[in-house]
Motif scaffolding. Structure first.
Motif, PDB file in Angstrom:
ATOM      1  N   GLU A 217     -10.512 -13.037   2.617  1.00  0.00           N
ATOM      2  CA  GLU A 217      -9.295 -13.662   2.116  1.00  0.00           C
ATOM      3  C   GLU A 217      -8.142 -13.027   2.881  1.00  0.00           C
ATOM      4  OE1 GLU A 217      -9.052 -13.216  -2.097  1.00  0.00           O
ATOM      5  OE2 GLU A 217     -10.836 -14.461  -2.482  1.00  0.00           O
TER       6      GLU A 217
ATOM      7  N   ASP B 183       0.228  -3.480  -0.993  1.00  0.00           N
ATOM      8  CA  ASP B 183      -0.318  -4.833  -0.966  1.00  0.00           C
ATOM      9  C   ASP B 183      -1.053  -5.090  -2.272  1.00  0.00           C
ATOM     10  OD1 ASP B 183       0.598  -5.564   1.530  1.00  0.00           O
ATOM     11  OD2 ASP B 183      -1.209  -4.899   2.581  1.00  0.00           O
TER      12      ASP B 183
ATOM     13  N   VAL C 266      -4.951  -8.855  -5.999  1.00  0.00           N
ATOM     14  CA  VAL C 266      -5.175  -9.756  -7.136  1.00  0.00           C
ATOM     15  C   VAL C 266      -3.934  -9.715  -8.028  1.00  0.00           C
ATOM     16  CG1 VAL C 266      -6.559 -10.190  -9.193  1.00  0.00           C
ATOM     17  CG2 VAL C 266      -7.674  -9.453  -7.075  1.00  0.00           C
ATOM     18  N   PRO C 267      -3.232 -10.837  -8.213  1.00  0.00           N
ATOM     19  CA  PRO C 267      -2.043 -10.826  -9.070  1.00  0.00           C
ATOM     20  C   PRO C 267      -2.409 -10.591 -10.524  1.00  0.00           C
ATOM     21  CG  PRO C 267      -2.599 -13.063  -8.402  1.00  0.00           C
ATOM     22  CD  PRO C 267      -3.499 -12.159  -7.631  1.00  0.00           C
TER      23      PRO C 267
ATOM     24  N   HIS D  44       4.148  -6.569 -13.747  1.00  0.00           N
ATOM     25  CA  HIS D  44       3.488  -7.819 -13.374  1.00  0.00           C
ATOM     26  C   HIS D  44       3.762  -8.146 -11.912  1.00  0.00           C
ATOM     27  CE1 HIS D  44       2.916 -12.298 -13.234  1.00  0.00           C
ATOM     28  NE2 HIS D  44       1.791 -11.912 -13.805  1.00  0.00           N
TER      29      HIS D  44
ATOM     30  N   PRO E 177       3.254 -11.380  -9.661  1.00  0.00           N
ATOM     31  CA  PRO E 177       2.914 -12.786  -9.885  1.00  0.00           C
ATOM     32  C   PRO E 177       2.003 -13.403  -8.841  1.00  0.00           C
ATOM     33  CG  PRO E 177       5.166 -12.569  -9.071  1.00  0.00           C
ATOM     34  CD  PRO E 177       4.671 -11.184  -9.334  1.00  0.00           C
ATOM     35  N   GLU E 178       1.922 -12.823  -7.668  1.00  0.00           N
ATOM     36  CA  GLU E 178       1.062 -13.380  -6.625  1.00  0.00           C
ATOM     37  C   GLU E 178       0.626 -12.279  -5.679  1.00  0.00           C
ATOM     38  OE1 GLU E 178       4.549 -14.923  -3.568  1.00  0.00           O
ATOM     39  OE2 GLU E 178       3.731 -16.317  -5.043  1.00  0.00           O
ATOM     40  N   ALA E 179      -0.436 -12.562  -4.930  1.00  0.00           N
ATOM     41  CA  ALA E 179      -0.907 -11.591  -3.948  1.00  0.00           C
ATOM     42  C   ALA E 179       0.132 -11.467  -2.838  1.00  0.00           C
ATOM     43  CB  ALA E 179      -2.253 -12.034  -3.380  1.00  0.00           C
ATOM     44  N   GLY E 180       0.203 -10.295  -2.264  1.00  0.00           N
ATOM     45  CA  GLY E 180       1.152 -10.087  -1.180  1.00  0.00           C
ATOM     46  C   GLY E 180       1.696  -8.679  -1.175  1.00  0.00           C
TER      47      GLY E 180
ATOM     48  N   TYR F  44       4.614  -5.774  -1.692  1.00  0.00           N
ATOM     49  CA  TYR F  44       5.711  -5.454  -2.590  1.00  0.00           C
ATOM     50  C   TYR F  44       6.238  -4.052  -2.277  1.00  0.00           C
ATOM     51  CZ  TYR F  44       4.109  -9.343  -5.580  1.00  0.00           C
ATOM     52  OH  TYR F  44       3.743 -10.571  -6.067  1.00  0.00           O
TER      53      TYR F  44
ATOM     54  N   ASP G  59      -4.202 -12.533 -13.422  1.00  0.00           N
ATOM     55  CA  ASP G  59      -3.659 -13.863 -13.704  1.00  0.00           C
ATOM     56  C   ASP G  59      -4.735 -14.928 -13.539  1.00  0.00           C
ATOM     57  OD1 ASP G  59      -1.262 -12.714 -14.193  1.00  0.00           O
ATOM     58  OD2 ASP G  59      -0.277 -13.391 -12.339  1.00  0.00           O
TER      59      ASP G  59
END
Length: 596
Positions: free
Chosen positions: A424, A512, A515-516, A562, A564-567, A569, A596
């Motif tokens: 992925e 990174d 999994v959100p 939280h 909210p999405e993979a990526g 931060y 999520d």
């Protein structure tokens, strides 16, 4: 054994004037005496260091007169490293009293062949033994000093000669430790007596010419080929003195390495601080020296042995950072090795014999740091993953892998089995069986299309708690600094911390998220009274919490964040209220609670 200044003097005793002579002064800290050791092996010396560079694992042996005391003097136990028992910061034993110890030193249980076999069983490629530590006693037959194991003890044998023969027979390397500046019993030696037996003033030059340099000549001439000469605590020794020592080594042992603690940047490789396994990859040739419990020399009370898994964690962690690991054992005064230390070494050695490709002749991890579940080493186009924390989910997340994967297999003796995988983005997902095949550390081999490359950004593992040390943060307004302290005397700890908090200051980690979801966040810190911390996801949520603090680093729960999405931060940590001046932050922890 009792040490008393009322004991009768012997032929080996110095005059009473030596009792008042200065030993080691307390002004100089132990870490300052290690000296500047950041050096690299010179390209023209490529023949030297092959065993060091490829073997990656060695046995250190601290054994001397101090071993007979075992940290107990006149009925009192002194807690700390046993080889410093004579020093004022331990038992403060007068020179004259210490000089009487050889009369009762009779290590009849010393077995050179058994020690060498233990090193081989442990997977170690060479042995470095203390030929002379700071106490000044030669653990070999020295012609230039009667303060040695052959002339001064009822044992009357040369254990170094026996060890040399045993190493040669077994095909294992041999090196010698020598304290070249500090000598607490030799007149003129560093932090030793300043007068001789007749009361005449002596200088360091007298000690160097009459004892230090001749003993290095003996050691490098009389014990066959040596892999390594391991000097220690150069302190204020001059560059000229070190150059003379190195010239003797080069003449007598042209293929021997010289460690960085020789001083003045004249050694062949870098030496880290005692008991230090770095968190980041370190370039060049370097070594981490560690001990199997808390003391280097035998201490009667010290049963805090490293488990086989902890030995492997520190060994693989060192090799994965690009270094060589030397692990110490401390024989008893009678020469025997404590049974528990031998058992844990053999157990970890059985693992190494099963997976030698993980440890020997490998390159450092492309991530440049450990991963939440373990670590990685490289051999050509193969990536060896050492999994210490087996995922309950059945999926191992390998983040940031930039190289194409051609195949994966789980190593398990003769029953190596291919495992399926998917990608992925830059994250590799390995499909694993529910149970780890190895009770200590399981190994997965990835075959890659080329030399492994990886993004070193820390990723939050969805199945294993992710701890990211302050080493990997940036700061704004606060200070990121190295600290080193002793739990007991000589038992070193190392870390980086964030201190000097000011209004608006922050420690920032880039991570990174694979999994959100909601993640539990904890902070490891120390300080006084209650502290209010804030943890913020840049552009997202922030949480605050007040928790108690203490004088030691502990992990404290902050709450849920939280993603909210993979990526990628950025996480900012701020100390808002409380003892902002003396509080320090050492790590942040993430654990996935609800995906999520």
């Amino acid at each position: 054994m009792l040490i008393s200044t009322t004991l009768k003097t012997t032929a080996l005793s110095l005059s009473l004037s030596l009792i008042a002579a200065t030993l080691a002064t307390a002004e100089t800290s132990m870490d300052e005496m290690w000296g500047d050791s950041v050096v690299k092996l010179r390209a023209q010396d490529a023949e030297r260091g092959q065993l060091f560079n490829d073997g990656n694992y060695a046995m250190f042996v601290h054994w001397g007169l101090y071993s007979t005391l075992a940290n107990k003097v006149d009925g009192k136990t002194y807690y700390g490293i046993g080889e410093w028992i004579m020093n004022p910061r331990m038992a403060d034993i007068p020179v004259e009293a210490y000089m009487q110890l050889p009369a009762s030193f009779n290590p009849t249980e010393f077995d050179a062949k058994a020690l060498v076999q233990l090193a081989k069983d442990a997977g170690m490629k060479y042995i470095v033994i203390t030929a002379k530590h700071h106490e000044g006693f030669a653990m070999y037959d020295s012609a230039c000093s009667d303060f040695d194991i052959v002339d001064a003890t009822p044992y009357g044998q040369d254990p170094l000669k026996a060890l040399s023969l045993a190493c040669e027979e077994a095909g294992i390397g041999l090196g010698v430790y020598y304290s070249h500046f500090q000598d607490w019993t030799a007149p003129g030696g560093g932090r030793g007596p300043k007068v001789d037996a007749e009361g005449n003033a002596v200088s360091f030059e007298d000690y160097f010419v009459n004892k230090c340099l001749p003993q290095i000549d003996e050691l490098t001439s009389n014990y066959g080929p040596l892999e390594l000469i391991w000097f220690d605590t150069p302190a204020s020794i001059s560059k000229e003195h070190v150059e003379q020592l190195i010239a003797v080594v080069r003449k007598n042992q042209p293929k021997a390495l010289i460690n960085g603690r020789a001083g003045h940047g004249l050694g062949d490789y870098q030496g880290l601080g005692d008991m230090e396994v770095p968190l980041r990859n370190v370039p060049g040739m370097w070594e981490s020296v560690d001990t199997i419990n808390d003391s280097w020399a035998y201490a009667w009370y010290d049963e805090n042995w490293k488990s086989p898994k902890e030995i492997l964690r520190r060994l693989i962690g060192t090799v994965a950072r690009g270094g060589t690991y030397m692990l110490n054992v401390g024989p008893r005064g009678d020469g025997s090795v404590p049974e528990r230390s031998a058992r844990t070494l053999r157990s970890s050695g059985e693992w190494i014999q099963e997976y030698p490709q993980v440890v020997y002749d490998v390159d450092a991890s492309p991530w440049e740091h450990a991963l939440p579940w373990g670590d990685a080493t490289v051999k050509g186009n193969k990536l060896l993953l050492s999994v210490f924390e087996w995922p309950d989910s059945g999926t191992l997340y390998v983040p940031g892998l930039l190289t194409e994967v051609k195949g994966a297999r789980l190593l398990n003796g003769a029953a190596n089995e291919a495992i399926s995988f998917a990608r992925e983005g830059n994250t590799l997902l390995l499909d694993l069986p529910a149970q780890a095949p190895d009770s200590l550390v399981s190994v997965i081999e990835l075959e890659l299309a080329s030399t492994p490359k990886a993004d070193p950004t820390w990723a939050l593992d969805p199945t294993t708690k992710t701890t990211i040390e302050a080493e990997f943060c940036s700061t704004e307004g606060a200070t990121l600094s190295n600290i080193r302290w002793m739990e007991k005397f000589g038992e070193w700890k190392h870390m980086k911390q964030v201190t000097d908090w000011k209004p608006g200051s922050a420690a920032t980690w880039e991570v990174d998220v694979l999994v959100p979801g909601d993640y539990q966040v904890d902070l490891s810190y120390k300080g006084e009274d209650r502290l209010v911390w804030e943890v913020e996801v840049e552009g997202g949520e922030k949480i605050r919490n007040q928790q108690a603090s203490s004088e030691i680093y502990q992990a404290h729960p902050m709450g849920w964040l939280h993603f909210p999405e993979a990526g990628r931060y950025r996480i900012h940590v701020r100390l808002l209220e409380g003892d902002v001046k003396s509080s320090s932050l050492s790590a942040i922890h993430f654990g996935l609670v609800l995906a999520d």
